[in-house]
Design a protein around this motif. Structure first.
Motif, PDB file in Angstrom:
ATOM      1  N   LEU A 202      19.456  99.805  55.011  1.00 54.59           N
ATOM      2  CA  LEU A 202      19.241 101.236  54.850  1.00 54.59           C
ATOM      3  C   LEU A 202      17.782 101.488  54.512  1.00 54.59           C
ATOM      4  O   LEU A 202      17.255 100.916  53.561  1.00 54.59           O
ATOM      5  N   THR A 203      17.140 102.356  55.299  1.00 55.04           N
ATOM      6  CA  THR A 203      15.783 102.808  55.000  1.00 55.04           C
ATOM      7  C   THR A 203      15.843 104.265  54.580  1.00 55.04           C
ATOM      8  O   THR A 203      16.387 105.109  55.302  1.00 55.04           O
ATOM      9  N   VAL A 204      15.311 104.546  53.404  1.00 57.14           N
ATOM     10  CA  VAL A 204      15.324 105.896  52.835  1.00 57.14           C
ATOM     11  C   VAL A 204      13.890 106.399  52.751  1.00 57.14           C
ATOM     12  O   VAL A 204      13.021 105.715  52.196  1.00 57.14           O
ATOM     13  N   THR A 205      13.648 107.584  53.303  1.00 55.30           N
ATOM     14  CA  THR A 205      12.340 108.222  53.190  1.00 55.30           C
ATOM     15  C   THR A 205      12.530 109.573  52.504  1.00 55.30           C
ATOM     16  O   THR A 205      13.223 110.451  53.029  1.00 55.30           O
ATOM     17  N   ALA A 206      11.959 109.705  51.324  1.00 50.98           N
ATOM     18  CA  ALA A 206      12.149 110.921  50.537  1.00 50.98           C
ATOM     19  C   ALA A 206      11.367 112.078  51.147  1.00 50.98           C
ATOM     20  O   ALA A 206      10.196 111.939  51.509  1.00 50.98           O
ATOM     21  N   ILE A 207      12.017 113.225  51.245  1.00 55.98           N
ATOM     22  CA  ILE A 207      11.361 114.460  51.677  1.00 55.98           C
ATOM     23  C   ILE A 207      10.892 115.239  50.449  1.00 55.98           C
ATOM     24  O   ILE A 207       9.809 115.826  50.440  1.00 55.98           O
ATOM     25  N   THR A 208      11.728 115.250  49.424  1.00 56.46           N
ATOM     26  CA  THR A 208      11.395 115.854  48.141  1.00 56.46           C
ATOM     27  C   THR A 208      11.504 114.762  47.072  1.00 56.46           C
ATOM     28  O   THR A 208      11.810 113.611  47.378  1.00 56.46           O
ATOM     29  N   GLU A 209      11.271 115.122  45.830  1.00 57.70           N
ATOM     30  CA  GLU A 209      11.611 114.203  44.742  1.00 57.70           C
ATOM     31  C   GLU A 209      13.073 113.806  44.911  1.00 57.70           C
ATOM     32  O   GLU A 209      13.949 114.666  45.085  1.00 57.70           O
ATOM     33  N   LEU A 210      13.354 112.514  44.880  1.00 63.27           N
ATOM     34  CA  LEU A 210      14.688 112.022  45.209  1.00 63.27           C
ATOM     35  C   LEU A 210      15.204 111.099  44.118  1.00 63.27           C
ATOM     36  O   LEU A 210      14.484 110.208  43.651  1.00 63.27           O
ATOM     37  N   GLU A 211      16.437 111.305  43.724  1.00 61.78           N
ATOM     38  CA  GLU A 211      17.139 110.379  42.825  1.00 61.78           C
ATOM     39  C   GLU A 211      18.330 109.814  43.594  1.00 61.78           C
ATOM     40  O   GLU A 211      19.208 110.562  44.038  1.00 61.78           O
ATOM     41  N   LEU A 212      18.350 108.511  43.716  1.00 62.69           N
ATOM     42  CA  LEU A 212      19.323 107.834  44.564  1.00 62.69           C
ATOM     43  C   LEU A 212      20.073 106.787  43.749  1.00 62.69           C
ATOM     44  O   LEU A 212      19.455 105.980  43.049  1.00 62.69           O
ATOM     45  N   ALA A 213      21.403 106.803  43.829  1.00 66.47           N
ATOM     46  CA  ALA A 213      22.228 105.782  43.185  1.00 66.47           C
ATOM     47  C   ALA A 213      22.744 104.822  44.250  1.00 66.47           C
ATOM     48  O   ALA A 213      23.240 105.260  45.301  1.00 66.47           O
ATOM     49  N   LEU A 214      22.624 103.533  43.992  1.00 64.97           N
ATOM     50  CA  LEU A 214      23.068 102.495  44.913  1.00 64.97           C
ATOM     51  C   LEU A 214      24.245 101.763  44.281  1.00 64.97           C
ATOM     52  O   LEU A 214      24.091 101.087  43.253  1.00 64.97           O
ATOM     53  N   CYS A 215      25.409 101.907  44.896  1.00 66.60           N
ATOM     54  CA  CYS A 215      26.654 101.402  44.330  1.00 66.60           C
ATOM     55  C   CYS A 215      27.165 100.265  45.215  1.00 66.60           C
ATOM     56  O   CYS A 215      27.331 100.447  46.429  1.00 66.60           O
ATOM     57  N   ARG A 216      27.433  99.108  44.622  1.00 63.55           N
ATOM     58  CA  ARG A 216      27.788  97.925  45.406  1.00 63.55           C
ATOM     59  C   ARG A 216      29.062  97.258  44.873  1.00 63.55           C
ATOM     60  O   ARG A 216      29.348  97.315  43.679  1.00 63.55           O
ATOM     61  N   ALA A 217      29.769  96.602  45.800  1.00 64.34           N
ATOM     62  CA  ALA A 217      30.937  95.796  45.439  1.00 64.34           C
ATOM     63  C   ALA A 217      31.173  94.767  46.538  1.00 64.34           C
ATOM     64  O   ALA A 217      30.754  94.965  47.684  1.00 64.34           O
ATOM     65  N   PRO A 218      31.841  93.655  46.222  1.00 60.61           N
ATOM     66  CA  PRO A 218      32.127  92.648  47.245  1.00 60.61           C
ATOM     67  C   PRO A 218      32.973  93.224  48.380  1.00 60.61           C
ATOM     68  O   PRO A 218      33.849  94.072  48.164  1.00 60.61           O
ATOM     69  N   ALA A 219      32.700  92.759  49.607  1.00 57.41           N
ATOM     70  CA  ALA A 219      33.444  93.226  50.776  1.00 57.41           C
ATOM     71  C   ALA A 219      33.337  92.204  51.886  1.00 57.41           C
ATOM     72  O   ALA A 219      32.409  91.386  51.922  1.00 57.41           O
ATOM     73  N   GLN A 220      34.273  92.264  52.814  1.00 57.35           N
ATOM     74  CA  GLN A 220      34.281  91.354  53.951  1.00 57.35           C
ATOM     75  C   GLN A 220      33.758  92.010  55.220  1.00 57.35           C
ATOM     76  O   GLN A 220      33.364  91.333  56.157  1.00 57.35           O
ATOM     77  N   GLY A 221      33.755  93.313  55.295  1.00 54.09           N
ATOM     78  CA  GLY A 221      33.315  94.022  56.490  1.00 54.09           C
ATOM     79  C   GLY A 221      34.495  94.541  57.290  1.00 54.09           C
ATOM     80  O   GLY A 221      35.645  94.191  57.051  1.00 54.09           O
ATOM     81  N   GLY A 222      34.179  95.407  58.235  1.00 50.81           N
ATOM     82  CA  GLY A 222      35.244  95.968  59.068  1.00 50.81           C
ATOM     83  C   GLY A 222      35.224  97.476  59.119  1.00 50.81           C
ATOM     84  O   GLY A 222      35.706  98.080  60.075  1.00 50.81           O
ATOM     85  N   LEU A 223      34.654  98.111  58.098  1.00 53.34           N
ATOM     86  CA  LEU A 223      34.529  99.562  58.098  1.00 53.34           C
ATOM     87  C   LEU A 223      33.164  99.959  58.661  1.00 53.34           C
ATOM     88  O   LEU A 223      32.184  99.240  58.487  1.00 53.34           O
ATOM     89  N   PRO A 224      33.073 101.114  59.315  1.00 56.37           N
ATOM     90  CA  PRO A 224      31.797 101.527  59.906  1.00 56.37           C
ATOM     91  C   PRO A 224      30.886 102.209  58.899  1.00 56.37           C
ATOM     92  O   PRO A 224      31.319 102.611  57.815  1.00 56.37           O
ATOM     93  N   VAL A 225      29.612 102.339  59.276  1.00 55.93           N
ATOM     94  CA  VAL A 225      28.701 103.222  58.540  1.00 55.93           C
ATOM     95  C   VAL A 225      29.276 104.628  58.574  1.00 55.93           C
ATOM     96  O   VAL A 225      29.777 105.092  59.608  1.00 55.93           O
ATOM     97  N   ARG A 226      29.229 105.319  57.441  1.00 54.48           N
ATOM     98  CA  ARG A 226      29.780 106.675  57.404  1.00 54.48           C
ATOM     99  C   ARG A 226      28.930 107.562  56.511  1.00 54.48           C
ATOM    100  O   ARG A 226      28.667 107.212  55.350  1.00 54.48           O
ATOM    101  N   LEU A 227      28.518 108.703  57.035  1.00 56.63           N
ATOM    102  CA  LEU A 227      27.868 109.715  56.223  1.00 56.63           C
ATOM    103  C   LEU A 227      28.953 110.511  55.515  1.00 56.63           C
ATOM    104  O   LEU A 227      29.866 111.050  56.155  1.00 56.63           O
ATOM    105  N   ILE A 228      28.851 110.585  54.193  1.00 60.08           N
ATOM    106  CA  ILE A 228      29.788 111.364  53.375  1.00 60.08           C
ATOM    107  C   ILE A 228      29.116 112.691  53.051  1.00 60.08           C
ATOM    108  O   ILE A 228      28.043 112.710  52.450  1.00 60.08           O
ATOM    109  N   THR A 229      29.714 113.785  53.469  1.00 56.37           N
ATOM    110  CA  THR A 229      29.144 115.107  53.274  1.00 56.37           C
ATOM    111  C   THR A 229      29.810 115.799  52.088  1.00 56.37           C
ATOM    112  O   THR A 229      30.877 115.368  51.624  1.00 56.37           O
TER     113      THR A 229
END
Length: 268
Positions: free
Chosen positions: A97-124
């Motif tokens: 993931l590459t993030v480029t801030a447009i404004t002042e940005l606060e970003l939380a990165l949440c991780r957990a073990p996984a095997q894969g199989g789910l796609p990239v998804r934008l959560i709105t």
């Protein structure tokens, strides 16, 4: 200071103010970072070969790019205290993931073990599920970001706003025993923010046998680790409290047990 309390670090060039890994938290599942980026600043994050990653835009706007997709001008709020759910981006293992801030940005990165199989998804914001819980001074506003509303392998992510003078995660409950369907085992982080930001709040973490019994005075941008035990939170008069919860464990189920000494509160 309690060993469960992680005060924010001074942001360096990378903007990291919280960095929690399974290794430094002495547990198995949850990883959690908070990054502050300035307008025009870019940063790159890797989910890892066996880790899922959900990047939650706490405040500000940014362009997001994965290996094959690009999302431009993403972001819905100037503050976590705006009455608007956030945007987030879910990534399976093996993504960048590459993030480029447009404004002042606060970003939380949440991780957990996984095997894969789910796609990239934008959560709105429309994907998030908001609800009011509790009654009286136990009332709080909950927003499920990546919970029962959307799939993941292990991650459970929600945010809560507790009004001044109110309690949340209350009555005290725990989820530290792998005994489905009675209770699930989930590690949890609380990322706290106050409005106004000079405020403070209190969180207690305790087990039935009091092997753990810590009462923590949290301030703006503090994290509390909950490896096990009950973990209620109280906000003082005059200060609104926000927290972002990240949970993960052996199974992706949130089944909690109330402290039997205090369960009478919800049975009145």
């Amino acid at each position: 200071m309690s060993y469960l309390h992680r005060k924010p670090m001074a942001a360096d060039a990378s903007g990291v103010i919280q960095h929690i890994t399974p290794k430094n938290a002495h547990w198995d599942y949850v990883g959690f970072d908070v990054v502050l980026l300035k307008p025009g600043q870019s940063a790159k994050f890797i989910s890892g070969h066996s880790t899922e990653l959900c990047a939650v835009l706490l405040s500000g706007r940014a362009d997001l790019a994965t290996l094959k997709q690009r999302f431009t001008s993403i972001g819905a709020r100037n503050s976590v205290f705006d009455a608007v759910p956030p945007y987030a981006l879910y990534l399976p293992p093996g993504e960048t993931l590459t993030v480029t801030a447009i404004t002042e940005l606060e970003l939380a990165l949440c991780r957990a073990p996984a095997q894969g199989g789910l796609p990239v998804r934008l959560i709105t914001p429309d994907d998030c599920v908001q609800e009011t819980r509790g009654q009286g001074t136990n009332t709080r506003q909950v927003c499920n970001i990546l919970f029962g509303n959307l799939p993941a392998e292990r991650l459970l992510i929600t945010e809560v706003i507790t009004p001044p003078g109110h309690w949340s995660s209350y009555p005290p409950h725990k989820h530290d025993t792998d005994a489905i369907p009675q209770e699930s085992a989930l590690e949890e982080t609380y990322y706290h923010k106050l409005n106004p930001s000079q405020g403070f709040a209190f969180q207690r973490v305790y087990t039935d046998d009091r092997r753990i019994d810590e009462t923590i005075c949290v301030e703006h941008n503090s994290v509390v680790l909950v490896p096990e035990g009950y973990h209620p939170v109280g906000a003082p008069h005059g200060y609104e409290l926000y927290y972002l919860n990240v949970m993960a464990g052996p199974s992706r189920q949130w089944v909690f047990k109330n402290d039997p000494q205090h369960e009478w509160i919800i049975k009145k």
